[in-house]
Design an enzyme around this catalytic site. Structure first.
Site, PDB file in Angstrom:
ATOM      1  N   GLY A  42       0.761  -0.698  -0.233  1.00  0.00           N
ATOM      2  CA  GLY A  42       0.012   0.376  -0.522  1.00  0.00           C
ATOM      3  C   GLY A  42       0.814   1.722   0.039  1.00  0.00           C
ATOM      4  N   ARG A  95     -14.207 -14.680 -12.131  1.00  0.00           N
ATOM      5  CA  ARG A  95     -13.536 -12.936 -12.170  1.00  0.00           C
ATOM      6  C   ARG A  95     -15.072 -12.273 -12.346  1.00  0.00           C
ATOM      7  NH1 ARG A  95      -8.077 -12.717 -12.878  1.00  0.00           N
ATOM      8  NH2 ARG A  95      -7.467 -14.729 -13.635  1.00  0.00           N
ATOM      9  N   MET A 120      -3.317  -6.822  -8.128  1.00  0.00           N
ATOM     10  CA  MET A 120      -3.230  -8.062  -9.059  1.00  0.00           C
ATOM     11  C   MET A 120      -3.904  -9.090  -8.822  1.00  0.00           C
ATOM     12  SD  MET A 120      -0.057  -7.206  -8.638  1.00  0.00           S
ATOM     13  CE  MET A 120       1.590  -8.450  -9.143  1.00  0.00           C
ATOM     14  N   ASN A 137      -4.174   2.785 -13.466  1.00  0.00           N
ATOM     15  CA  ASN A 137      -2.753   2.217 -12.782  1.00  0.00           C
ATOM     16  C   ASN A 137      -1.688   2.110 -12.944  1.00  0.00           C
ATOM     17  OD1 ASN A 137      -2.645  -1.141 -12.150  1.00  0.00           O
ATOM     18  ND2 ASN A 137      -1.777  -1.181 -13.996  1.00  0.00           N
ATOM     19  N   HIS A 139       1.781   1.040 -13.200  1.00  0.00           N
ATOM     20  CA  HIS A 139       2.366  -0.447 -13.685  1.00  0.00           C
ATOM     21  C   HIS A 139       3.584  -0.259 -13.343  1.00  0.00           C
ATOM     22  CE1 HIS A 139       3.318  -4.175 -14.970  1.00  0.00           C
ATOM     23  NE2 HIS A 139       3.644  -3.719 -16.582  1.00  0.00           N
ATOM     24  N   VAL A 174      -5.037  -6.596 -20.486  1.00  0.00           N
ATOM     25  CA  VAL A 174      -3.434  -5.663 -19.371  1.00  0.00           C
ATOM     26  C   VAL A 174      -2.268  -5.376 -20.213  1.00  0.00           C
ATOM     27  CG1 VAL A 174      -2.930  -7.016 -18.009  1.00  0.00           C
ATOM     28  CG2 VAL A 174      -4.938  -7.791 -18.193  1.00  0.00           C
TER      29      VAL A 174
HETATM   30  N1  LIG Z   1      -8.341  -5.872 -18.001  1.00  0.00           N
HETATM   31  C1  LIG Z   1      -7.436  -5.316 -16.762  1.00  0.00           C
HETATM   32  N2  LIG Z   1      -7.200  -5.555 -15.349  1.00  0.00           N
HETATM   33  C2  LIG Z   1      -6.042  -5.545 -14.542  1.00  0.00           C
HETATM   34  C3  LIG Z   1      -5.335  -4.345 -15.604  1.00  0.00           C
HETATM   35  C4  LIG Z   1      -4.975  -4.383 -17.338  1.00  0.00           C
HETATM   36  O1  LIG Z   1      -4.790  -3.144 -18.192  1.00  0.00           O
HETATM   37  N3  LIG Z   1      -6.531  -4.227 -17.397  1.00  0.00           N
HETATM   38  N4  LIG Z   1      -4.168  -3.893 -14.766  1.00  0.00           N
HETATM   39  C5  LIG Z   1      -2.986  -4.992 -13.989  1.00  0.00           C
HETATM   40  C6  LIG Z   1      -1.498  -4.981 -13.013  1.00  0.00           C
HETATM   41  N5  LIG Z   1      -1.102  -5.162 -13.418  1.00  0.00           N
HETATM   42  C7  LIG Z   1       0.288  -4.981 -13.744  1.00  0.00           C
HETATM   43  O2  LIG Z   1       0.160  -3.494 -13.676  1.00  0.00           O
HETATM   44  C8  LIG Z   1      -1.397  -6.659 -12.974  1.00  0.00           C
HETATM   45  C9  LIG Z   1      -1.480  -7.644 -11.896  1.00  0.00           C
HETATM   46  C10 LIG Z   1      -1.846  -8.778 -11.697  1.00  0.00           C
HETATM   47  C11 LIG Z   1      -1.504  -9.426 -12.946  1.00  0.00           C
HETATM   48  C12 LIG Z   1      -1.674 -11.414 -12.711  1.00  0.00           C
HETATM   49  O3  LIG Z   1      -1.781 -12.300 -13.695  1.00  0.00           O
HETATM   50  N6  LIG Z   1      -2.232 -11.448 -11.397  1.00  0.00           N
HETATM   51  C13 LIG Z   1      -2.722 -12.741 -11.580  1.00  0.00           C
HETATM   52  C14 LIG Z   1      -3.162 -13.039 -10.306  1.00  0.00           C
HETATM   53  C15 LIG Z   1      -1.248 -12.680 -10.076  1.00  0.00           C
HETATM   54  C16 LIG Z   1      -1.343 -13.437  -8.136  1.00  0.00           C
HETATM   55  O4  LIG Z   1      -2.692 -13.263  -7.395  1.00  0.00           O
HETATM   56  O5  LIG Z   1      -0.315 -12.501  -7.641  1.00  0.00           O
HETATM   57  C17 LIG Z   1      -4.433 -13.030 -11.706  1.00  0.00           C
HETATM   58  O6  LIG Z   1      -5.590 -11.795 -12.153  1.00  0.00           O
HETATM   59  O7  LIG Z   1      -4.765 -14.792 -12.267  1.00  0.00           O
HETATM   60  C18 LIG Z   1      -1.301  -9.475 -14.157  1.00  0.00           C
HETATM   61  C19 LIG Z   1      -0.944  -8.066 -13.981  1.00  0.00           C
HETATM   62  C20 LIG Z   1      -4.303  -5.262 -12.898  1.00  0.00           C
HETATM   63  N7  LIG Z   1      -5.452  -5.341 -13.352  1.00  0.00           N
HETATM   64  N1  LIG Z   2       1.469  -5.481 -12.056  1.00  0.00           N
HETATM   65  C1  LIG Z   2       0.719  -4.402 -10.918  1.00  0.00           C
HETATM   66  C2  LIG Z   2       1.941  -4.646 -10.618  1.00  0.00           C
HETATM   67  O1  LIG Z   2       3.318  -5.197 -10.361  1.00  0.00           O
HETATM   68  N2  LIG Z   2       1.872  -3.211  -9.430  1.00  0.00           N
HETATM   69  C3  LIG Z   2       2.798  -3.198  -8.610  1.00  0.00           C
HETATM   70  O2  LIG Z   2       2.602  -3.269  -6.877  1.00  0.00           O
HETATM   71  C4  LIG Z   2       3.397  -2.285  -6.763  1.00  0.00           C
HETATM   72  C5  LIG Z   2       3.063  -2.489  -5.302  1.00  0.00           C
HETATM   73  O3  LIG Z   2       2.920  -1.703  -4.157  1.00  0.00           O
HETATM   74  P1  LIG Z   2       2.455  -0.998  -3.107  1.00  0.00           P
HETATM   75  O4  LIG Z   2       2.055  -2.231  -2.265  1.00  0.00           O
HETATM   76  O5  LIG Z   2       3.480  -0.102  -1.940  1.00  0.00           O
HETATM   77  O6  LIG Z   2       2.201   0.441  -3.315  1.00  0.00           O
HETATM   78  C6  LIG Z   2       4.276  -1.188  -7.436  1.00  0.00           C
HETATM   79  O7  LIG Z   2       4.781  -1.285  -7.454  1.00  0.00           O
HETATM   80  C7  LIG Z   2       2.760  -1.597  -8.352  1.00  0.00           C
HETATM   81  O8  LIG Z   2       3.609  -0.590  -9.951  1.00  0.00           O
END
Ligand SMILES: Nc1nc2c(c(=O)[nH]1)N[C@@H](CN(C=O)c1ccc(C(=O)N[C@@H](CCC(=O)O)C(=O)O)cc1)CN2
Ligand SMILES: NCC(=O)N[C@@H]1O[C@H](COP(=O)([O-])[O-])[C@@H](O)[C@H]1O
EC number: 2.1.2.2
Length: 218
Positions: A42, A95, A120, A137, A139, A174
């Site tokens: 967070g 989902r 995530m 988001n 990233h 994504v």
């Molecule tokens: N439809 C979309 N969903 C999300 C996006 C997006 O652009 N479009 N951004 C992501 C954030 N993200 C990266 O920035 C990201 C987060 C998680 C995953 C992923 O593969 N998650 C898995 C589970 C992983 C875990 O629980 O540790 C899953 O959902 O099965 C990919 C990209 C947020 N969502």
């Molecule tokens: N693909 C999504 C992803 O990797 N997001 C990343 O998770 C971290 C969350 O940190 P935080 O909980 O300290 O804000 C951040 O670094 C963000 O860029």
């Protein structure tokens, strides 16, 4: 006309550019109602809350939604007297059902802009339809490079010398939505995952509040 921050090519925002803009923030528009989605520590949630508290961002965090019961972000919300709702993804087989619960909760809190601050979970069209062009988001890479949940590891392993972070709109594909803001950092020869993540996060904590400030007037 698109401002530089929303042009199709990413804009590199330096701290000095951020400050004058954010300082003008207070007199522009109504208080933006934010809903924040987070899964872990967070620190980005904290950065947004601090930007609001220091009057750099004219917004209010109406609710935090988190999906892991032991996520430290919940403690941060408690410390800031911000309502927090646990929606554990393990409680939903589909989902879409989780996203329906998320959308309902955000609407109950009258949220206008949704901020994924380390969320995530991949979201579905259900949430995107509920908040069209209103989900942001952060990233930890310079998109379109290194999409997905292991961006920093991939950048480190790839041999690139520069990486960074990106604020973008969330689309069904994504990490492929419209880029709103980016900031670049060097990858040093001695970097570890921890040192690189720390350097990237320092920039995340600047551009996320700045991007919200700019986008809320959009
Ligand atoms: N439809 C979309 N969903 C999300 C996006 C997006 O652009 N479009 N951004 C992501 C954030 N993200 C990266 O920035 C990201 C987060 C998680 C995953 C992923 O593969 N998650 C898995 C589970 C992983 C875990 O629980 O540790 C899953 O959902 O099965 C990919 C990209 C947020 N969502
Ligand atoms: N693909 C999504 C992803 O990797 N997001 C990343 O998770 C971290 C969350 O940190 P935080 O909980 O300290 O804000 C951040 O670094 C963000 O860029």
């Amino acid at each position: 006309m698109e401002t530089a921050a929303f042009s199709s090519t990413p804009s590199l925002i330096s701290p000095s550019i951020n400050k004058p803009f954010l300082s003008q923030e207070l007199n522009r528009g109504n208080v933006a109602k934010l809903g924040i989605l987070a899964s872990g520590d967070g620190s980005n949630f904290e950065a947004v809350a601090q930007a609001i508290q220091t009057r750099q961002l004219n917004a209010k965090i109406e609710v935090l939604i988190y999906n892991n019961p032991d996520a430290y972000v919940a403690k941060r919300a408690e410390n800031s007297n911000i309502p927090a709702v646990l929606l554990n993804h393990r409680d939903y087989t589909q989902r879409e059902d989780l996203d329906t619960a998320i959308a309902k909760t955000l609407q109950q809190y009258n949220v206008e802009i949704v901020v994924m601050a380390g969320w995530m979970r991949i979201v579905t069209q259900v949430l995107i339809d509920a908040f069209p062009d209103k989900i942001i988001n952060i990233h930890p890479s310079l998109l379109p490079s290194f999409k997905g949940s292991r961006a920093i590891e991939q950048a480190l392993a790839s041999g690139v010398k520069i990486t960074g972070c990106t604020v973008h709109l969330v689309s069904l594909e994504v990490d492929s939505g419209k880029i709103l803001m980016q900031s670049a950092v060097p990858i040093l020869p001695e970097d570890t995952l921890k040192t690189l993540h720390s350097r990237i996060q320092a920039e995340e904590h600047k551009i996320l509040p700045a991007a919200i400030a700019i986008y809320r007037l959009h």
